[in-house]
Write a protein that holds these residues in place. Structure first.
Motif, PDB file in Angstrom:
ATOM      1  N   TRP A 121       0.823  -1.211   0.000  1.00 15.31           N
ATOM      2  CA  TRP A 121       0.000   0.000   0.000  1.00 15.31           C
ATOM      3  C   TRP A 121       0.858   1.263   0.000  1.00 15.31           C
ATOM      4  CZ3 TRP A 121      -4.950   0.819  -1.067  1.00 15.31           C
ATOM      5  CH2 TRP A 121      -5.780  -0.303  -1.119  1.00 15.31           C
ATOM      6  N   ARG A 124       2.080   1.617  -3.485  1.00 12.79           N
ATOM      7  CA  ARG A 124       0.961   1.972  -4.361  1.00 12.79           C
ATOM      8  C   ARG A 124       0.644   3.462  -4.259  1.00 12.79           C
ATOM      9  NH1 ARG A 124      -4.566   2.901  -3.886  1.00 12.79           N
ATOM     10  NH2 ARG A 124      -5.732   2.333  -5.746  1.00 12.79           N
ATOM     11  N   PHE A 125       0.541   3.961  -3.030  1.00  6.31           N
ATOM     12  CA  PHE A 125       0.226   5.383  -2.859  1.00  6.31           C
ATOM     13  C   PHE A 125       1.333   6.274  -3.411  1.00  6.31           C
ATOM     14  CE2 PHE A 125      -2.735   4.086   0.719  1.00  6.31           C
ATOM     15  CZ  PHE A 125      -3.860   4.309  -0.041  1.00  6.31           C
ATOM     16  N   SER A 126       2.598   5.878  -3.210  1.00  8.10           N
ATOM     17  CA  SER A 126       3.680   6.708  -3.739  1.00  8.10           C
ATOM     18  C   SER A 126       3.705   6.666  -5.268  1.00  8.10           C
ATOM     19  CB  SER A 126       5.028   6.274  -3.169  1.00  8.10           C
ATOM     20  OG  SER A 126       5.354   4.973  -3.595  1.00  8.10           O
ATOM     21  N   VAL A 128       1.043   6.168  -7.291  1.00 10.36           N
ATOM     22  CA  VAL A 128      -0.100   6.946  -7.785  1.00 10.36           C
ATOM     23  C   VAL A 128       0.158   8.439  -7.614  1.00 10.36           C
ATOM     24  CG1 VAL A 128      -2.536   7.457  -7.352  1.00 10.36           C
ATOM     25  CG2 VAL A 128      -1.774   5.091  -7.480  1.00 10.36           C
ATOM     26  N   LYS A 129       0.782   8.816  -6.512  1.00  8.82           N
ATOM     27  CA  LYS A 129       1.104  10.228  -6.279  1.00  8.82           C
ATOM     28  C   LYS A 129       2.125  10.718  -7.313  1.00  8.82           C
ATOM     29  CE  LYS A 129       2.706  13.325  -2.647  1.00  8.82           C
ATOM     30  NZ  LYS A 129       3.187  13.416  -1.271  1.00  8.82           N
ATOM     31  N   ALA A 130       3.149   9.899  -7.607  1.00  4.57           N
ATOM     32  CA  ALA A 130       4.141  10.272  -8.613  1.00  4.57           C
ATOM     33  C   ALA A 130       3.511  10.345 -10.000  1.00  4.57           C
ATOM     34  CB  ALA A 130       5.293   9.269  -8.609  1.00  4.57           C
ATOM     35  N   ALA A 132       0.352  11.078 -10.695  1.00  2.00           N
ATOM     36  CA  ALA A 132      -0.462  12.295 -10.735  1.00  2.00           C
ATOM     37  C   ALA A 132       0.404  13.538 -10.882  1.00  2.00           C
ATOM     38  CB  ALA A 132      -1.322  12.382  -9.484  1.00  2.00           C
ATOM     39  N   ARG A 133       1.540  13.564 -10.180  1.00  2.00           N
ATOM     40  CA  ARG A 133       2.432  14.720 -10.247  1.00  2.00           C
ATOM     41  C   ARG A 133       3.093  14.849 -11.623  1.00  2.00           C
ATOM     42  NH1 ARG A 133       7.037  13.929  -6.747  1.00  2.00           N
ATOM     43  NH2 ARG A 133       5.517  12.610  -5.729  1.00  2.00           N
ATOM     44  N   GLU A 136       0.010  15.655 -14.497  1.00  2.00           N
ATOM     45  CA  GLU A 136      -1.097  16.578 -14.274  1.00  2.00           C
ATOM     46  C   GLU A 136      -1.052  17.689 -15.296  1.00  2.00           C
ATOM     47  OE1 GLU A 136       0.962  19.186 -10.726  1.00  2.00           O
ATOM     48  OE2 GLU A 136      -0.549  17.699 -10.240  1.00  2.00           O
TER      49      GLU A 136
END
Length: 137
Positions: A121, A124-126, A128-130, A132-133, A136
């Motif tokens: 997890w 996964r969060f890192s 998805v954050k990367a 999106a960054r 974007e």
């Protein structure tokens, strides 16, 4: 009459100044299509189109977005299977909790699976954050 001719030519020249690249682009598309029909080498025309196109300048970024999106989707499908397996492990741990002999073995397997899920997890969060960054706007 002369004034009308001057205004017509001024309007034409104004729009020619604004849209000359569109005319050149249509000329390139026509030449490319005719080259394809005649089965000629169109690499130079394709290169010229690629240098003039604003959207193709972002082609590498678009390719990266598509590749990352497809792979992220595949990873999410695999993660769903891992989540189902973790849920089954959790349910087996709850059922076997009553047996004192198997208790330590079950808890150690569940604890290892829980550590793996925390790592999964977090990554996964890192990711998805990367994603999106990077992509974007």
């Amino acid at each position: 009459m002369l004034l009308m001719a001057l205004l017509i030519s001024a309007g034409f020249l104004c729009f020619l100044g604004l849209g000359w690249s569109t005319l050149a682009g249509y000329r390139l598309i026509k030449a490319l299509c005719e080259g394809v029909v005649r089965k000629e080498d169109t690499k130079t025309i394709e290169d010229e189109i690629a240098t003039r196109s604003r959207m193709l300048k972002a082609y590498e970024k678009l390719t990266s977005i598509v590749v990352a999106s497809v792979f992220l989707s595949e990873l999410e499908r695999q993660r769903f299977a891992i989540d189902v397996g973790y849920t089954v492990t959790f349910l087996v741990t709850l059922v076997l909790l009553a047996l004192p002999v198997v208790n330590v073995l079950v808890w150690s397997a569940f604890f290892g699976a829980t550590l793996f899920m925390f790592v999964l997890w977090a990554l996964r969060f890192s990711a998805v954050k990367a994603f999106a960054r990077a992509f974007e706007g």
